[in-house]
Design a protein around this motif. Structure first.
Motif, short mmCIF file in Angstrom:
data_model
loop_
_atom_site.label_atom_id
_atom_site.label_comp_id
_atom_site.label_asym_id
_atom_site.label_seq_id
_atom_site.Cartn_x
_atom_site.Cartn_y
_atom_site.Cartn_z
N LEU A 169 42.39 31.12 43.78
CA LEU A 169 41.14 30.63 44.36
C LEU A 169 41.24 30.39 45.86
CD1 LEU A 169 40.06 28.05 41.62
CD2 LEU A 169 39.34 30.43 41.89
N THR A 170 42.42 30.54 46.46
CA THR A 170 42.55 30.32 47.89
C THR A 170 42.19 31.55 48.71
OG1 THR A 170 44.89 30.96 47.86
CG2 THR A 170 44.39 28.65 47.48
N ALA A 171 42.12 32.70 48.08
CA ALA A 171 41.77 33.93 48.81
C ALA A 171 40.28 33.92 49.14
CB ALA A 171 42.12 35.16 47.98
N ALA A 172 39.91 34.77 50.12
CA ALA A 172 38.49 34.85 50.51
C ALA A 172 37.64 35.25 49.31
CB ALA A 172 38.34 35.86 51.65
N THR A 173 38.13 36.17 48.51
CA THR A 173 37.49 36.56 47.25
C THR A 173 38.48 36.29 46.13
OG1 THR A 173 36.23 38.32 48.35
CG2 THR A 173 36.44 38.44 45.95
N PRO A 174 38.15 35.41 45.20
CA PRO A 174 39.10 35.10 44.11
C PRO A 174 39.53 36.38 43.39
CG PRO A 174 37.27 33.55 44.10
CD PRO A 174 36.92 34.61 45.10
N ARG A 175 40.80 36.45 43.08
CA ARG A 175 41.34 37.64 42.45
C ARG A 175 42.37 37.24 41.40
NH1 ARG A 175 45.19 40.12 47.28
NH2 ARG A 175 46.39 38.21 47.67
N ILE A 176 42.55 38.10 40.41
CA ILE A 176 43.54 37.88 39.37
C ILE A 176 44.91 38.30 39.90
CG2 ILE A 176 44.28 38.56 37.06
CD1 ILE A 176 41.36 38.99 36.34
N THR A 177 45.85 37.38 39.88
CA THR A 177 47.19 37.66 40.40
C THR A 177 48.21 37.91 39.30
OG1 THR A 177 47.75 35.31 40.44
CG2 THR A 177 46.75 36.24 42.42
N TRP A 178 47.92 37.46 38.09
CA TRP A 178 48.92 37.62 37.03
C TRP A 178 48.25 37.49 35.67
CZ3 TRP A 178 53.55 39.62 37.57
CH2 TRP A 178 54.47 39.53 36.53
N ARG A 179 48.83 38.13 34.68
CA ARG A 179 48.36 38.02 33.30
C ARG A 179 49.56 37.82 32.37
NH1 ARG A 179 43.32 39.26 31.49
NH2 ARG A 179 41.83 40.13 33.00
N GLU A 180 49.32 37.11 31.30
CA GLU A 180 50.29 37.00 30.23
C GLU A 180 49.60 37.36 28.92
OE1 GLU A 180 53.42 36.49 30.02
OE2 GLU A 180 53.96 35.91 32.07
N LEU A 181 50.39 37.87 27.96
CA LEU A 181 49.90 38.36 26.68
C LEU A 181 49.05 39.62 26.89
CD1 LEU A 181 48.99 34.93 25.02
CD2 LEU A 181 51.17 36.15 25.01
N ASP A 182 48.34 40.05 25.85
CA ASP A 182 47.53 41.26 25.92
C ASP A 182 46.41 41.14 24.90
OD1 ASP A 182 48.60 41.96 23.35
OD2 ASP A 182 50.38 42.69 24.37
N PRO A 183 45.48 42.13 24.84
CA PRO A 183 44.34 42.00 23.93
C PRO A 183 44.72 41.91 22.46
CG PRO A 183 43.90 43.66 25.61
CD PRO A 183 45.33 43.29 25.75
N THR A 184 45.94 42.31 22.10
CA THR A 184 46.33 42.22 20.69
C THR A 184 46.74 40.80 20.30
OG1 THR A 184 48.63 42.77 21.23
CG2 THR A 184 47.12 44.59 20.74
N SER A 185 46.85 39.89 21.26
CA SER A 185 47.23 38.51 20.98
C SER A 185 46.01 37.61 21.10
CB SER A 185 48.31 38.04 21.96
OG SER A 185 49.42 38.91 21.93
N ALA A 186 45.92 36.64 20.22
CA ALA A 186 44.81 35.68 20.23
C ALA A 186 45.37 34.30 20.53
CB ALA A 186 44.08 35.68 18.89
N VAL A 187 44.84 33.65 21.57
CA VAL A 187 45.28 32.31 21.96
C VAL A 187 44.51 31.30 21.12
CG1 VAL A 187 45.50 30.66 23.84
CG2 VAL A 187 45.80 33.11 24.29
N ILE A 188 45.23 30.56 20.27
CA ILE A 188 44.61 29.55 19.41
C ILE A 188 44.45 28.24 20.16
CG2 ILE A 188 44.84 28.30 17.24
CD1 ILE A 188 46.53 30.62 16.21
N ASP A 189 45.47 27.81 20.89
CA ASP A 189 45.44 26.57 21.67
C ASP A 189 46.35 26.75 22.86
OD1 ASP A 189 44.85 24.04 22.47
OD2 ASP A 189 45.92 23.00 20.87
N ILE A 190 46.09 26.00 23.92
CA ILE A 190 46.88 26.13 25.15
C ILE A 190 46.89 24.78 25.85
CG2 ILE A 190 44.91 26.91 26.53
CD1 ILE A 190 46.89 28.75 28.04
N ALA A 191 48.01 24.44 26.47
CA ALA A 191 48.17 23.16 27.17
C ALA A 191 49.01 23.40 28.41
CB ALA A 191 48.82 22.11 26.27
#
Length: 898
Positions: free
Chosen positions: A716-738
């Motif tokens: 969010l610090t860039a002039a235009t917010p951009r995705i810098t990293w990803r974890e997991l993939d579409p085959t994984s479903a996140v049930i809960d996260i903390a």
């Protein structure tokens, strides 16, 4: 290359049975088992699971410690193997390396793992008829000669020229054989005629079955035709240099059938001839031809193929990413010979100055990108080394340092921000280039300033005295926040510039007895124990006053952290006045509350006038509340409104440093986010993102959300917010996260990498800010009523016993417990709580300090938020309770007002 992260060519897995237990070790062995694998027992009880072929895995996802193969020696990636002989295993333990010979290891009996005692043996009755005595065959007699028809008919024999033509027509003509493509087409035509003819003969109910089987046969034949056409039309090698293609599932199946049959010697003979040609090219030092035709032995685990690899084209340089092509099955001896050959080639190419080709051998043929990066860096090819380090997922701080030395500053900063690699990169860079390290540290400071992280900017700049003037504005802005942050930053200012006025103000702060000054005093003590004043006399004066404050605080705070107090006092006492320190009484030891002691904190009876969607206690002893479409308010501990904003907000995302808060307004699947700077109290323009879930905290720069493709980190610090990293993939479903400032945990439904692909539920935990995956374990959620996840990856679960109509709670406190009312687990960061509804009240039990917050009976959801050492508990009707977890007491109990 790191041994614990990134993709590694695993030849064996080291499984610590003593650490995880034999049952879990057996499950991991069964899960990771490969054909022709072997399981050995090592000295000390650990197991060694050795594969027949190299298996490329991500080290952080592997069921055990990954061991790679170098010349027949199994060892951790990056561990020196000098002096080891082929067949040795280098076992790391307790900081040392033990050498064990594979010949001396004993196999683990896996047959005993299967319990057959419950099976019943059924005798089988013979279904064949009675045995009939064999009839002896008649003796062999030669066949009578064929009659001469020409002689019987009186026809003269043919001329000599005609006899030659007839003999030639009976010999096989190799040029008249059909090509594989034509054979496939002819077989397809025959299959069509056969299928439709058979379908016309069978009964109507079986007709569709016959047509379906025929369709499958035609599909397989079409694959053969397509692979033949592709092989005939495109003979160019792949860019990655694998040189082989699997040719579809039909050729893969054919290769497996051939390799397991008696015809395998044909494929082996062709491969042996190929290897002899390759060996001869290396012996002649014909590097261009040898490297273009070489087989990679360092990581591909694709399907087997009978086709020999095609020569590579293009430049012989290491590739940042390798495709998973097919592999040529090699025996153990052949693979070891190639490894030795490639090692010698890499050494000779390096000596000859052909650095890129040497790095190509290490990275692409041997699967050792870490050594290739080190080689390229020694020869000052920083850009190629950085590209390889980032593409092969090596340590991010290594990639940052290499990009910086290559002059690619923007790329280095992007990697550093997205992976939190500034600290490690500065440390690595300082060993080789102090000036560049200072420049990178300055960029680190600017990155923290862009995130409004005043404490982070000061901590980054403070080790370098020449960079401290850059953070003067951060000192001033941070002290306006008051509370712990103000005291921490004020100590930096006093020790850096110990003027008479600043030292006098600091002593006044330490001598103050107002309870409102307690957070600032604690922050000052923490910083003073780590910093030294430039004036030794003033430093002695400050430390003496700080010791008196600690004795006074410890006497009035018997439940505080005694270990933290002793640590700070141990650092301050040698710097204080000796006589004054000797006269002070020892610090009283902290005492825990008696077992079973419950501290009740009761909320107000009357409901509030505004609904509460989210709330948090900030460092300045003020509370920020989100009221949905009614906007946001900043209130004091007395309930009075100090500031308000009309911006809708249903969720607050608080920066770890407490100087920034993101206001999230939900608009269906989209979220409108605005940043609120608490120092200036100004709002930034909104940003719209699409996400299922937005985590309630962030580091001031990278926002963590969950979308359809997994976990996303947005800068969010860039002039235009951009995705810098990803974890997991579409085959994984996140049930809960903390999330907490140092840890990120997720409860995920995934398909396992080395197993059969069956879905299972796992808990993953990453370190922050490096995003290094630390733990991953399988959990079973069957028969559970509810689950809550902490950032430490701990699960709080509840289950219902239908026979006794009670609920069993696990993970809430040190011991399991049973309650007679349905509980609801709650979690925030590292803190867990349990909601229990009674007819006359609703209680929220907090593990930390055995606290319990009591509300009137509530129907809606209750929210909790852990920030720093405080816990905020609220309910939708406008009641709010704030608890100081250090003192185990209520800070505020309010209700909202218009």
């Amino acid at each position: 290359m790191s041994s614990f992260r990134g993709r590694l060519p695993a030849r064996a897995l080291l499984i610590d049975v003593c650490l995880i237990g034999e049952a879990e070790a057996r499950r991991r062995v069964v899960e990771a088992w490969q054909p022709a694998a072997a399981l050995f027992e090592l000295p000390g009880g650990a197991w060694l699971l050795e594969f027949d072929q190299t298996v490329e895995v991500r080290a952080e996802l592997a069921p055990g410690l990954v061991l790679v193969d170098s010349g027949g020696v199994l060892h951790l990636s990056g561990t020196p193997v000098e002096g080891a002989a082929p067949g040795d295993v280098l076992i790391p333990r307790a900081g040392a390396t033990t050498w064990v010979s594979r010949a001396a290891l004993t196999r683990v009996d896996r047959d005993s793992w299967t319990d057959l005692t419950a099976l019943r043996i059924e005798p089988l009755a013979a279904l064949d008829g009675p045995v009939v005595a064999a009839v002896a065959p008649s003796p062999w007699e030669p066949l009578p000669p064929a009659p001469g028809l020409r002689a019987v008919a009186g026809v003269a024999p043919p001329p000599r020229r005609i006899r030659r033509l007839l003999a030639a027509s009976t010999r096989p003509n190799r040029r008249m054989r059909l090509s594989p493509t034509a054979s496939g087409k002819l077989a397809a035509v025959g299959a069509v005629v056969f299928v439709f003819g058979l379908a016309a003969l069978v009964a109507a109910p079986l007709r569709m079955l016959v047509i379906g089987v025929g369709a499958g046969l035609l599909y397989g034949l079409s694959k053969v035709i397509a692979s033949g056409d592709a092989a005939a039309a495109d003979n160019s090698p792949t860019q990655t240099g694998r040189g082989t293609s699997s040719g579809g599932w039909w050729n893969t199946l054919l290769a497996r059938l051939v390799l397991t049959s008696r015809a395998a010697w044909l494929a082996i003979s062709a491969q042996q001839r190929y290897l002899r040609r390759l060996d001869a090219a290396f012996e002649r030092r014909d590097w261009d031809k040898a490297l273009r035709e070489a087989i990679a032995v360092g990581g591909s685990n694709g399907p087997p193929t009978l086709r020999l690899p095609r020569p590579r084209t293009g430049e012989l340089v290491p590739h940042a990413q390798l495709e998973n092509g097919s592999r040529v099955p090699l025996g153990f001896g052949a693979e070891q010979h190639l490894r030795t050959l490639y090692r010698q080639a890499a050494t000779e190419l390096d000596r000859a100055g052909r650095v890129e080709e040497s790095a190509f051998v290490l990275a692409d043929l041997l699967g050792l990108p870490g050594e290739a990066v080190a080689l390229l860096e020694r020869h000052h090819q920083y850009r190629l080394a950085a590209t390889l380090a980032e593409g092969r997922e090596l340590d991010p701080d290594l990639a940052v340092r290499l990009w910086w030395r290559a002059g690619e500053r923007d790329r280095a900063l992007h990697v550093a921000r997205s992976r939190g690699a500034f600290a490690g990169a500065v440390e690595r860079l300082a060993r080789v280039d102090a000036v560049a390290a200072r420049q990178l540290r300055a960029e680190w400071v600017r990155a923290r300033q862009a995130a409004d992280d005043h404490v982070g900017a000061i901590d980054a700049a403070w080790p370098d005295t020449e960079l401290r003037p850059l953070v003067v504005t951060n000192l001033q802005a941070g002290m306006t926040l008051s509370g712990h942050t103000a005291g921490y930053l004020f100590a930096h200012l006093v020790t850096w510039r110990p003027s008479t006025d600043t030292v006098t103000t600091a002593i006044t702060l330490l001598d103050g007895r107002d309870q409102e000054l307690a957070p600032a005093q604690r922050g000052f003590l923490v910083a003073l124990s780590e910093l030294h004043c430039a004036d030794k006399a003033q430093d002695r004066r400050l430390c003496t006053t700080a010791l008196r404050l600690m004795v006074r605080i410890a006497g009035g705070d018997p439940l505080g952290d005694a270990d933290e107090r002793r640590r700070i006092a141990g650092r301050l006492r040698p710097r204080a006045d000796r006589l004054a320190a000797a006269d002070l009484p020892p610090l009283p030891a902290g005492r825990a509350p008696a077992p079973g002691t419950q501290i009740d904190i009761t909320s107000t009876d009357e409901a509030g006038q505004l609904p509460i969607h989210d709330a948090v206690l900030l460092s300045g002893r003020t509370i920020l509340t989100a009221h949905g479409e009614f906007g946001v308010r900043l209130i004091g501990l007395d309930g009075r409104t100090r500031a308000s904003w009309d911006t809708p907000a249903h969720q607050l995302v608080v920066a770890d440093h407490g100087a920034n808060v993101l206001l999230v307004a939900r608009r269906g699947p989209a979220c409108e986010i605005r940043s609120l700077n608490l120092s200036t109290r100004r709002l930034r323009p909104p940003v719209v993102i699409t996400a299922h879930h937005v985590l309630p905290s962030y580091d001031g720069a990278l926002l963590t959300v969950v979308d359809d493709d997994g976990i996303v980190f947005i800068d969010l610090t860039a002039a235009t917010p951009r995705i810098t990293w990803r974890e997991l993939d579409p085959t994984s479903a996140v049930i809960d996260i903390a999330r907490s400032p140092t840890s990120l945990a997720a409860l995920v439904r995934v398909n396992h990498q080395l197993g059969s692909g069956a879905a299972r539920t796992e808990v993953w935990r990453w370190d922050l800010p490096s995003l290094m995956l630390r733990t991953r374990r399988t959990v079973h959620l069957d028969d559970l009523a509810s689950v809550a996840l902490l950032a430490s990856s701990t699960l709080t679960t509840t289950s219902h016993d239908e026979h006794t109509d009670t609920y069993h709670v696990v993970g809430h406190g040190s011991e399991a417990r049973t309650v007679d009312t349905k509980p609801t687990p709650l979690a925030s960061g590292e803190t867990s709580a349990l909601r229990i509804d009674r007819p006359d009240h609703t209680a929220v039990e907090v593990v930390d300090g055995n606290l319990r917050v009591v509300f009137p009976p509530i129907v809606g959801a209750i929210g909790i938020r852990r920030h720093a050492n405080t816990l905020t508990v609220w309910e939708p009707n406008g009641r709010l309770v704030v608890i100081d977890l250090t003192l185990c007491q209520a800070v505020a109990s309010l209700r909202t007002r218009l």
